[in-house]
Scaffold this motif. Structure first.
Motif, PDB file in Angstrom:
ATOM      1  N   LEU A  66      65.284  21.810   0.035  1.00 28.12           N
ATOM      2  CA  LEU A  66      63.744  21.977   0.055  1.00 28.12           C
ATOM      3  C   LEU A  66      63.187  21.698   1.481  1.00 28.12           C
ATOM      4  O   LEU A  66      63.656  20.644   2.364  1.00 28.12           O
ATOM      5  N   ALA A  67      62.198  22.393   1.893  1.00 32.49           N
ATOM      6  CA  ALA A  67      61.963  22.094   3.118  1.00 32.49           C
ATOM      7  C   ALA A  67      60.215  22.231   3.082  1.00 32.49           C
ATOM      8  O   ALA A  67      59.639  23.053   2.264  1.00 32.49           O
ATOM      9  N   THR A  68      59.543  22.281   4.342  1.00 38.71           N
ATOM     10  CA  THR A  68      58.009  22.528   4.266  1.00 38.71           C
ATOM     11  C   THR A  68      58.108  23.916   5.185  1.00 38.71           C
ATOM     12  O   THR A  68      58.899  24.217   6.059  1.00 38.71           O
ATOM     13  N   PRO A  69      57.446  24.865   4.591  1.00 39.47           N
ATOM     14  CA  PRO A  69      57.180  26.223   5.192  1.00 39.47           C
ATOM     15  C   PRO A  69      56.895  26.043   6.578  1.00 39.47           C
ATOM     16  O   PRO A  69      55.883  25.123   7.025  1.00 39.47           O
ATOM     17  N   GLU A  73      53.767  30.715   8.984  1.00 40.91           N
ATOM     18  CA  GLU A  73      54.118  31.521   7.823  1.00 40.91           C
ATOM     19  C   GLU A  73      54.039  30.493   6.550  1.00 40.91           C
ATOM     20  O   GLU A  73      55.050  30.364   5.952  1.00 40.91           O
ATOM     21  N   PRO A  74      52.960  30.039   6.024  1.00 38.82           N
ATOM     22  CA  PRO A  74      52.725  28.925   5.082  1.00 38.82           C
ATOM     23  C   PRO A  74      53.452  29.284   3.534  1.00 38.82           C
ATOM     24  O   PRO A  74      53.796  28.577   2.910  1.00 38.82           O
ATOM     25  N   ASP A  75      53.383  30.765   3.376  1.00 43.79           N
ATOM     26  CA  ASP A  75      53.706  31.089   2.008  1.00 43.79           C
ATOM     27  C   ASP A  75      55.259  31.857   1.870  1.00 43.79           C
ATOM     28  O   ASP A  75      55.485  32.472   1.149  1.00 43.79           O
ATOM     29  N   LEU A  76      56.133  31.547   2.988  1.00 38.54           N
ATOM     30  CA  LEU A  76      57.160  31.837   3.165  1.00 38.54           C
ATOM     31  C   LEU A  76      58.224  31.008   2.948  1.00 38.54           C
ATOM     32  O   LEU A  76      58.156  29.907   3.744  1.00 38.54           O
ATOM     33  N   GLY A  77      59.571  31.279   2.261  1.00 38.76           N
ATOM     34  CA  GLY A  77      60.703  30.547   2.268  1.00 38.76           C
ATOM     35  C   GLY A  77      61.550  30.519   3.486  1.00 38.76           C
ATOM     36  O   GLY A  77      61.530  31.408   4.345  1.00 38.76           O
ATOM     37  N   TYR A  78      62.935  29.942   3.394  1.00 37.70           N
ATOM     38  CA  TYR A  78      63.835  30.321   4.537  1.00 37.70           C
ATOM     39  C   TYR A  78      65.089  30.933   3.684  1.00 37.70           C
ATOM     40  O   TYR A  78      65.542  30.457   2.558  1.00 37.70           O
ATOM     41  N   ASP A 123      59.227  34.723  -2.515  1.00 38.23           N
ATOM     42  CA  ASP A 123      59.765  34.026  -3.730  1.00 38.23           C
ATOM     43  C   ASP A 123      60.356  32.810  -3.822  1.00 38.23           C
ATOM     44  O   ASP A 123      60.354  31.915  -4.654  1.00 38.23           O
ATOM     45  N   LEU A 124      60.675  32.411  -2.448  1.00 40.66           N
ATOM     46  CA  LEU A 124      61.232  31.157  -2.144  1.00 40.66           C
ATOM     47  C   LEU A 124      59.970  30.069  -2.102  1.00 40.66           C
ATOM     48  O   LEU A 124      60.613  28.999  -1.915  1.00 40.66           O
ATOM     49  N   CYS A 125      58.948  30.332  -1.995  1.00 41.59           N
ATOM     50  CA  CYS A 125      58.052  29.492  -1.695  1.00 41.59           C
ATOM     51  C   CYS A 125      57.548  28.992  -3.033  1.00 41.59           C
ATOM     52  O   CYS A 125      57.294  29.706  -3.941  1.00 41.59           O
ATOM     53  N   ILE A 126      57.339  27.554  -2.890  1.00 39.92           N
ATOM     54  CA  ILE A 126      57.069  26.777  -4.291  1.00 39.92           C
ATOM     55  C   ILE A 126      55.521  26.500  -4.164  1.00 39.92           C
ATOM     56  O   ILE A 126      54.763  26.911  -5.031  1.00 39.92           O
ATOM     57  N   VAL A 127      55.211  25.685  -3.127  1.00 34.13           N
ATOM     58  CA  VAL A 127      53.894  25.317  -2.972  1.00 34.13           C
ATOM     59  C   VAL A 127      53.335  25.818  -1.434  1.00 34.13           C
ATOM     60  O   VAL A 127      54.130  25.219  -0.692  1.00 34.13           O
ATOM     61  N   ASP A 171      53.459  17.653  -7.126  1.00 36.27           N
ATOM     62  CA  ASP A 171      52.009  16.755  -7.472  1.00 36.27           C
ATOM     63  C   ASP A 171      51.434  16.966  -6.040  1.00 36.27           C
ATOM     64  O   ASP A 171      51.836  16.214  -5.293  1.00 36.27           O
ATOM     65  N   ASN A 172      50.130  17.756  -6.224  1.00 33.00           N
ATOM     66  CA  ASN A 172      49.485  17.744  -5.072  1.00 33.00           C
ATOM     67  C   ASN A 172      48.914  16.276  -4.384  1.00 33.00           C
ATOM     68  O   ASN A 172      48.708  16.215  -3.117  1.00 33.00           O
ATOM     69  N   ASP A 173      48.472  15.473  -5.495  1.00 33.18           N
ATOM     70  CA  ASP A 173      47.908  14.237  -4.827  1.00 33.18           C
ATOM     71  C   ASP A 173      48.856  13.355  -4.488  1.00 33.18           C
ATOM     72  O   ASP A 173      48.787  12.570  -3.366  1.00 33.18           O
ATOM     73  N   THR A 174      49.861  13.052  -5.116  1.00 34.13           N
ATOM     74  CA  THR A 174      50.962  12.025  -4.887  1.00 34.13           C
ATOM     75  C   THR A 174      51.996  12.716  -3.940  1.00 34.13           C
ATOM     76  O   THR A 174      52.777  12.002  -3.431  1.00 34.13           O
ATOM     77  N   GLU A 175      52.267  13.955  -3.680  1.00 34.28           N
ATOM     78  CA  GLU A 175      53.198  14.607  -2.956  1.00 34.28           C
ATOM     79  C   GLU A 175      54.501  14.374  -3.661  1.00 34.28           C
ATOM     80  O   GLU A 175      55.411  14.039  -2.931  1.00 34.28           O
ATOM     81  N   ASP A 176      54.644  14.200  -4.978  1.00 30.46           N
ATOM     82  CA  ASP A 176      55.605  13.768  -5.769  1.00 30.46           C
ATOM     83  C   ASP A 176      56.507  15.184  -6.013  1.00 30.46           C
ATOM     84  O   ASP A 176      55.929  16.060  -6.520  1.00 30.46           O
TER      85      ASP A 176
END
Lengths: 283, 250
Positions: A66-69, A73-78, A123-127, A171-176
Motif C-alpha cells: 500500500l502506498a500514497t498516490p 495523479e491522485p487517482d492512480l495506483g502503481y 482500479d488500483l486506487c483505493i482512496v 477511515d478518513n478521520d483516523t487514517e486507519d
C-alpha cells in the motif's frame, strides 16, 4: 561430427540448414516452440506463474503493497514491473549490477504493459490522494534460450489474471487502514497482450523470418536485442520494435503480423487452460 | 531453559512433523540447458534452484595454481519472502550466505584437479520457508554432480533446533520458518556425511553446552538422511539415461 562442423564453420552450418528450409532444431521457419505454463506455483507471492517456452524459463511473482498516490495523479495506483536476468540464466551474463541488455529488456516489458492498457491504474486506487495499491511484478529469468520478451509477457499476464486484491477499508478521520485478506476481488484485466519475437536472417537473395528464435538463432541473426518484436493486445499493436541486425522487408512484416495473430490465440488458450486447471485443483 | 513451545503434548511439531522428521525433499537434476549443471530442490515449501557453470578459465586476478576458484552467488528472488525484498543479492545477508556456500562447497569439490580455473555456482531461492541455506547447499551439490565436477563426497546441509518435552530435551530436525521465527536455537551444519566431516557449523541464539552434542548429532543424522535422498535422486536421474549431449539443441 555435426558439433565439430558447427564449431569450425558456424555461419555455413547455419546457412546450410536455412537454405534447406529447416531450422537447426528441426522446426519450420514459422513454427513456435511449445509453451508450458503453471500458475500459482509460489505461495509467498500473491500471484505467480512459471512459464517455459521451449527451454526459456521465466518466473513471475506479484506482491502487493500500500502506498500514497502521486500528488499529480491522485487517482492512480502503481504497477511496477522489474525483470531480472541473474547470472544463472545464461553463460553470457556475469554476476554484478544489471547489464545493459537486462535494463533494455526490462523497459521493453514495462512499456508493453503500460501501452497495452491491460491494467487500468484507476482500479488500483483505493482512496484518491490517500491510498493505492502498488503491484510489484518481479520477473526472474531462470534459463534464457531466446525470445525472452515473449515468455516475460506470458508469465506476467498469467499472474495478473490470477491476482485477487484484498478488500481495504480506510477511515478518513483516523487514517486507519484495515486490510481484509479473506474478501478478495479479482483484478480487472483488459485484453491480453501477447508478444511474438522474430529473428531476421539475411540470405544473399532474400531475408528469412524465424518465429520464436532460440538463443543460438538469435546469436546468428545479429546478436542480443536484434529481434523483431510484435506485441498486440486484442488486435491493437502496443509495442513493435526492431533494433539493429538484418533489415526487415515490408512483405515479411505482413507475414509476421499474421503469425503473431495466430500466436495470440495459442497463448490465450494456454493461459485459460492453466488457470482453469488451477481452479479445479484448488476446489 | 524454558524455550518456546515447539512441541505439542503428543510430541508433534507445529507443522505436524515428529522431532526427527525431515520435510519432504523433492529434487530434479538437469532442469536447464544453458548451465553446465543445474538442479531444482524443494524442501517442504522452500524452493531453490542451483546452476553451475564451469570449470572455465579464471580471470587473471583470481587465478591460482593451487586449485580451482569457487565462485558462489546466493540470491533470493524478490517474491521469495512474504514481505518484498528490495535487493535480491548484494545485501549483507546474501553476501554472508554466498560466503558460507563457498566454504561448504569448496570442502566437497576436488579443487586441486583444476588449477587456474573457476567454477561458478549460482543459487536462486524462489520461495523461502526456513532453511534456505541448507536447501541451497543440497541443490548446489546436485548441480555440481550434474555438471560432472569431481567431488570428495556429497555436501549436505541440515539445521536442527531444540525443544523440551516433559522436561526432557528433544532436538528438532530441519527447522521450518515458523519454528525459526518462534525463537530458540538454530544450528546449521554443512557436512560431508560420507567422510563424517563437518564443513560448516553455525549456531544462532543460546544453547547450554551440555545439550550441544545432542543437537549436533541430530543435525548430522539429518545430513546423512539427506545424503541418501540426494544419492537416490542422482541414481534415478542417471538411470533415465539422460545425458547432457542428448538434449543439446545444436
Amino acid at each position: 561430427m555435426a558439433e565439430i562442423y558447427k564449431l569450425i564453420h558456424p555461419l555455413k552450418y547455419f546457412t546450410d540448414y536455412i537454405s534447406r528450409e529447416v531450422r537447426p532444431d528441426g522446426r519450420k521457419f514459422d513454427e513456435q516452440r511449445n509453451i508450458k505454463l503453471n500458475v500459482n506455483s509460489l505461495k509467498t507471492a500473491e500471484a505467480s506463474a512459471v512459464v517455459k517456452c521451449g527451454n526459456t524459463t521465466v518466473v513471475c511473482g506479484i506482491q502487493l503493497e500500500l502506498a500514497t498516490p502521486k500528488a499529480e495523479e491522485p487517482d492512480l495506483g502503481y504497477l511496477v514491473t522489474n525483470l531480472e536476468l541473474p547470472a544463472l540464466c545464461s553463460p553470457k551474463y556475469r554476476p554484478g549490477p544489471p547489464s545493459d541488455h537486462a535494463q533494455v529488456t526490462n523497459y521493453l516489458v514495462s512499456d508493453i504493459i503500460t501501452n497495452s492498457k491491460c491494467i487500468n491504474l484507476k482500479d488500483l486506487c483505493i482512496v484518491p490522494d490517500k491510498l493505492a495499491w502498488v503491484l510489484y511484478c518481479d520477473i526472474v529469468c531462470l534459463d534464457n534460450d531466446g525470445s525472452l520478451v515473449d515468455a516475460c509477457i506470458i508469465a506476467l499476464m498469467a499472474s495478473l489474471k490470477t491476482l485477487c486484491l484484498p478488500s481495504v477499508t480506510y477511515d478518513n478521520d483516523t487514517e486507519d487502514i484495515k486490510v481484509n485478506a479473506d474478501i478478495r476481488t479479482p483484478l480487472k484485466v483488459h485484453g491480453l497482450p501477447v508478444a511474438t519475437s522474430f529473428a531476421v536472417y539475411k540470405l544473399p537473395d532474400r531475408n528469412i523470418l524465424l518465429t520464436d528464435p532460440s538463443a543460438y538463432e538469435e546469436e546468428m541473426c545479429g546478436g542480443i536485442g536484434a529481434n523483431f518484436i510484435v506485441c498486440s493486445n486484442e488486435g491493437l499493436l502496443c509495442g513493435t520494435q526492431k533494433f539493429g541486425g538484418s533489415n526487415l522487408l515490408s512483405d515479411s512484416q505482413e507475414e509476421s503480423l499474421k503469425i503473431s495473430r495466430d500466436r495470440t490465440n495459442v497463448v490465450k488458450k494456454v493461459i485459460e487452460t492453466s488457470i482453469k486447471n488451477d481452479n479445479e485443483f484448488v476446489s | 531453559m524454558p524455550g518456546p513451545d515447539l512441541l505439542s503434548s503428543q510430541g508433534l511439531r507445529l507443522d505436524g512433523r515428529r522431532p526427527n522428521e525431515l520435510r519432504r525433499i523433492r529434487c530434479k537434476l538437469g532442469v536447464f540447458t544453458q548451465p553446465d549443471g543445474s538442479a531444482y530442490l524443494e524442501q517442504g515449501n522452500t524452493k531453490v534452484l542451483a546452476a553451475v557453470y564451469g570449470p572455465h578459465q579464471a580471470s587473471k586476478s583470481k587465478s591460482t595454481t593451487e586449485g580451482v576458484v569457487v565462485n558462489c552467488q546466493y540470491s533470493m528472488a524478490t517474491f521469495s519472502t512474504g514481505e518484498r525484498k528490495n535487493r535480491p543479492r548484494g545485501d549483507r545477508k546474501s553476501q554472508e550466505m554466498s560466503l558460507h556456500l563457498r566454504q561448504a562447497l569448496t570442502a566437497a569439490i576436488k579443487t586441486e584437479l583444476y588449477p587456474r580455473s573457476q567454477i561458478d555456482i549460482y543459487v536462486e531461492v524462489l520461495q523461502a520457508d526456513g532453511g534456505a541455506y541448507c536447501a541451497g547447499v543440497n541443490a548446489a551439490s546436485l548441480a555440481l554432480i550434474d555438471a560432472g565436477i569431481p567431488l570428495r563426497a556429497y555436501a549436505c546441509a541440515c539445521s536442527a533446533s531444540m525443544a523440551w518435552r516433559n522436561g526432557e530435551p528433544e532436538p528438532l530436525l530441519d527447522v521450518g520458518h515458523v519454528e525459526e521465527a518462534a525463537g530458540g536455537v538454530v544450528l546449521t551444519v554443512a557436512s560431508l556425511p560420507n567422510t563424517g566431516s563437518i564443513a560448516l557449523l553455525e549456531m544462532s541464539h543460546r544453547l547450554h553446552m551440555d545439550y550441544f552434542k545432542v543437537v549436533l548429532s541430530r543435525a548430522m543424522q539429518g545430513c546423512r538422511d539427506i545424503e541418501i535422498i540426494l544419492d537416490k535422486a542422482v541414481r534415478d536421474h542417471l538411470a533415465e539415461g539422460w545425458t547432457k549431449q542428448d538434449v543439446v539443441t545444436i
